[in-house]
Each structure stands twice: as structure tokens, then as C-alpha cells.
Enzyme design. Structure first.
Site, PDB file in Angstrom:
ATOM      1  N   LEU A  64      26.013  44.305  48.372  1.00 21.02           N
ATOM      2  CA  LEU A  64      26.952  44.938  47.453  1.00 21.02           C
ATOM      3  C   LEU A  64      27.489  43.932  46.437  1.00 21.02           C
ATOM      4  CD1 LEU A  64      28.782  47.109  50.140  1.00 21.02           C
ATOM      5  CD2 LEU A  64      27.076  47.878  48.470  1.00 21.02           C
ATOM      6  N   THR A  98      27.166  38.415  47.994  1.00 21.48           N
ATOM      7  CA  THR A  98      27.860  37.157  47.734  1.00 21.48           C
ATOM      8  C   THR A  98      29.322  37.492  47.499  1.00 21.48           C
ATOM      9  OG1 THR A  98      25.930  36.035  46.845  1.00 21.48           O
ATOM     10  CG2 THR A  98      28.074  35.202  46.153  1.00 21.48           C
ATOM     11  N   LYS A 173      26.693  29.049  49.770  1.00 22.67           N
ATOM     12  CA  LYS A 173      26.183  29.675  48.549  1.00 22.67           C
ATOM     13  C   LYS A 173      27.054  29.347  47.340  1.00 22.67           C
ATOM     14  CE  LYS A 173      24.371  33.041  45.812  1.00 22.67           C
ATOM     15  NZ  LYS A 173      24.087  34.460  45.676  1.00 22.67           N
TER      16      LYS A 173
END
Lengths: 297, 297
Positions: A64, A98, A173
Site C-alpha cells: 500500500l 514502505t 529501506k
């Protein structure tokens, strides 16, 4: 294996398709009808809604746009109930979005209280990697949950890194993407400075690539048009990783830095450079177009 | 070949010694007596002064701290005459100093008017590379002059790049080192942000190294103590490339950017970060110690 896949955008769509092609029983859902139709064309079963999608699934995967969507999906908000109470006992949740590490931990805590396993597994590798099944997963969660997820992740990606406990995948990340944002802007500045002094950008890029300035941008993704045929820079900055997506990740890095009181002077400046670049109308271009800011218009 | 070598510091000393060991007839000079003594111990002939040193030399090599030293040596100032008028006809001048490109061009123009060949050939690779003879030379000048210099440069270095016309070597070097300063500080920020979130710096470094954050610092020179045994970070930031030397190169980059009206936002911030780091008393430490600025004291 019965898998529910929620979020069928440019990344989630091809990821779900790869799981379907690998022989898994994939049920999928997205709020966008066109996104669902595209997957249906690929033979993927589309559910009527998210709640129906996850019924009886052994694994639930979500991809999402941002923290609030993940939180609303699993924990609910004033408009919708959360999915977690509806999941089958012992199900594994893999969130590939993320988002903020704090949100991952919040969802994981609620999942754990219900006896569900949770990992955060954000990806890098872009839409090309999603289609080819060569994504990199940065995973946060316990080893047992990661090992359950591994055979599934391997159908969508080529590299799986275990970054640490829940939230660590998100942290890895954003650290990586903050560094990427910095080195792309820095590489752009260095090439533009050389060109302003009359140097050939190809020659300068090759010198720096083989010297201590060497980095991923010079290796795979040169921001100067014409230096690297396959790079977005040589295709009008189309495709690739959009400026607005980089801006989002740099924003997450700054939120995180503020929360833990970390010093990220270059990361903060990089966020502002991409923000200005987006304001100038380049939000939809690949992020390597930041070099435009260092060139004569 | 009869070679005059002027400037016998941490870089010039071992470079001159390598030429001597390769069998060249090297005459050397430095204003510092201890520097001369060290070379004399290695069997290198020491001249009484710079003027004597260059008499009859076919090639003159200089390795000096900054622009003003190079200009004074070759063009002279109110205290000393320049060397250029004293050089043998047709001699080749190789300046290995890292200085302003404009100074290189100024010296080259005067040399040319006297029928002398000139190249700027700044190096990277540090004192280790100077001793081992594995330096990288970034050369500015015409191809004929570079080809005359090549067999000599090959005795001191492993890589020789032709960046362009006179001054281009200097430009390539400062572009590279500006990018290096940015990516070392950026890598430091990213690792420190991960650590502040509880990540293992080794795991995070390895993830970023193999992802789009990959760069020379993560590959060869990790700024976090304990991640890479051979890096200065694991030896108390001793040796390596000093903070004050990085500060000098970032200053040259900013001077150049100002002269050509280039935009170098990250390069400018990086210079200020290293300046603050130097003011805090870390000028003598390896430049990767910039990570201290992002860590709890």
C-alpha cells in the site's frame, strides 16, 4: 498455499501475478477497479472486498502507498473495521509497503496479541524488478516468521535481507533510500560541475566510477542524458523511480530522524532539493532528473 | 631519464623513491630538511635548491600543498624567480599537486610560451598508494604530452585517466573528491540513523552495499568502527586521508563552483560539515571520522 494480496498498483500488481504464476492460490483486492481488472486478465481471482479476500488465507500480503493505509487496513479506523480480527488463526502477515517503522511495530503488536505472525518486508528494485521477480526484500521480524515467508518472497524477489526485529526492514529501506537520494544529487552536482568546466560527462563519470567517488548511480543509473543508454536519463527521465516517491522516502527518513533525534544534515537538504524539484513540476519524472536543478535551463 | 622531483612530503617522497627504484636518474628537493634526509637515505640525490634541481632535467615533477606554492615555484613571486625560464629546452613539466584548475592553466600557458610541455596530473590513492606505486592519475593536457609522461606515471601509479585539456585533471579530481566527501558524510548519516533505530551497523552496511545505496565508502572504507577491520575507522581514524585535506579539496570545489556559477548544494554543505568537524579538533583524523558528528559523544 492460499494467499491474499491487497494493493495491486505498479508494484503490487506484478508481485501478485508472479505468485499466481508460481502456482499459489492467490486471491487479490484493490480499491481501484482498473487495477483489479488487470490482474483478473492475468488469471488472478479478484475478491469483492478486503474482508472477503483474507478469509481462510494462510498468508496475507499488503503493498500500500503509506502508513495510514496500512494502519487502516489492519487496525481499522472510524470508517472501516481492521482486518486482523478476521484473519485465520496462525496466519502470517507480510507487509511490503514502505511506511514508518513505528506503524509496522504497532500493527505487529496487535497481530501478535491475536496469535498472528507479522513481518515488514519493504522492497527495492522498482517496477522492473517487480515484473521480473528480482526485487530486494529488507525484512524486519523474527527468524521463524521470515523462514515461513521466504519461499513466498523468493517467488517475487532475488535478494532477501534480514535487517532485524519488526520495523527494521522499514528502517533499512529508508536508510538506504536516504543515502540513494543523497548520492544521486551528489553525483549530479559533481557531473554538472565538471561539465561547467568543459569536461566530457562520459569521461568524468568513468573516472569517478573507477575512483573513490564510485557509487550505484555512476554504476547503473547515470543522471546525465546520453552517458548510459539504459538509464531513465537517456529516455527523458520516464519510468524508473519517481521524484515524488523519493521525496516520500526522504520525508520518512526525516520523520524517523526527528523521532530518534538523529543528525542527518545531507538527508535533510536532499529532501528539500527533491521537494523543490517536485514544486518545479518534475514530481512525475524519474528522481535522477534532479540534475536539471544543476544545469542551465 | 633525468628527472627533477620537487616536493617530498607524505605523497611526493614515496613517489620520487619509486622513480629512483625504477632506475631513473632522480634529483630531488624540498624546503624541509628532514624530508630531504629521508629521501637521501633511500639513495635519492638531493639538490641544494629547486633551481639546481631542475638543471638539465628532461622531466620536472612537482607535488606541492596548494596553488600558491605551484605558482611561486614555476612563475615566481616577489621573493623568488620562477623556475620555468631555467628549464631545459623541450622539458616536460608534470604537476601532481591538487590545486585550482585556473592555476594549472596559468602555469601551462607560460610554459607553452617557452616551448615547454605541461600536464596537470593530480592523484588519488593516498599515502598507501604512493608507497605501493598504485596511485590513480587524473591528467589534463594534450595527448602528446600525456604519452611522454605515461611511462613515468606508470612507475608511480596503476591507473591513468585522460580527463581532457590542461586543468581537466584538477577538475576531475575535485569533482571526484567533492562526491567522495558527500558520500562519506551521507553514508555516515545513513548508518548512524540505522544504529539509532537499533540496527546492527554491519548488517545495515551490507544491505546498503548490495542495494542502491552502494558506494565506495561501504565497499572499501566503512566509517563505523568495527565494521571493516582494515578501514581507518577501526584504527582510531589514524592514517588514511585527513579531514583537513578533505576540507581543502571541498574548498577548491566551492571556489571552482563560484567561478563557473555552478550549483553544488550538497558539496557546499559537506564543506561546512568538514569545517565544523575540523573546528571541533578532528582535522588530523581520517575524514571518515565525520561520522562522530552523527553519534552520541
Amino acid at each position: 498455499m492460499k494467499i491474499a494480496f491487497i494493493g495491486l498498483g505498479n508494484m503490487g500488481g506484478p508481485m501478485a501475478l508472479n505468485l499466481h504464476k508460481a502456482g499459489h492460490d492467490v486471491g487479490a483486492f484493490d480499491l481501484s477497479k482498473p487495477a483489479c481488472d488487470k490482474l483478473a486478465e492475468g488469471g488472478v481471482r479478484i475478491a469483492a472486498d478486503a474482508g472477503t479476500c483474507v478469509l481462510g488465507a494462510e498468508v496475507v500480503i499488503s503493498m500500500l502507498p503509506a502508513s495510514q493505509h496500512v494502519e487502516a487496513l489492519y487496525l481499522g479506523n472510524d470508517k472501516q473495521p481492521g482486518l486482523l480480527p478476521q484473519l485465520a488463526e496462525g496466519a502470517l502477515v507480510i507487509d511490503c509497503s514502505t511506511i514508518a517503522a513505528a506503524t509496522s511495530r504497532k500493527v505487529a503488536d496487535t497481530a501478535k496479541a491475536r496469535g498472528l505472525a507479522f513481518i515488514d518486508a519493504p522492497v527495492s528494485g522498482g517496477t522492473g524488478g517487480a515484473i521480473a521477480g528480482t526485487l530486494t526484500f529488507m525484512v524486519g521480524g523474527d527468524t521463524a516468521a521470515l523462514e515461513r515467508a521466504r519461499p513466498i518472497l523468493e517467488k517475487m524477489g532475488a535478494n532477501i535481507f534480514h535487517a532485524g526485529s519488526v520495523g527494521a526492514g522499514q528502517t533499512a529501506k529508508i536508510c538506504n533510500n536516504m543515502l540513494l537520494g543523497i548520492l544521486m544529487a551528489g553525483t549530479s552536482e559533481a557531473i554538472a560541475l565538471g561539465v561547467a568546466n568543459g569536461l566530457d560527462p562520459k569521461v568524468l563519470s568513468e573516472i569517478m566510477r573507477r575512483s573513490s567517488g564510485g557509487n550505484w548511480a555512476l554504476e547503473k543509473y547515470n543522471p546525465m542524458p546520453g552517458v548510459m543508454e539504459t538509464a531513465p536519463a537517456s529516455k527523458g527521465y520516464a519510468g524508473g523511480f519517481g521524484t515524488d516517491l523519493m521525496l516520500k522516502d526522504l520525508g520518512l527518513a526525516q520523520e524517523n530522524a526527528a523521532a530518534v533525534k538523529a543528525a542527518t544534515p545531507l538527508g535533510g537538504l536532499a529532501r528539500n532539493l527533491y521537494a523543490a524539484h517536485s514544486l518545479a513540476g518534475h514530481g512525475g519524472l524519474d528522481f535522477s532528473s534532479i540534475i536539471k536543478m544543476m544545469q542551465k535551463g
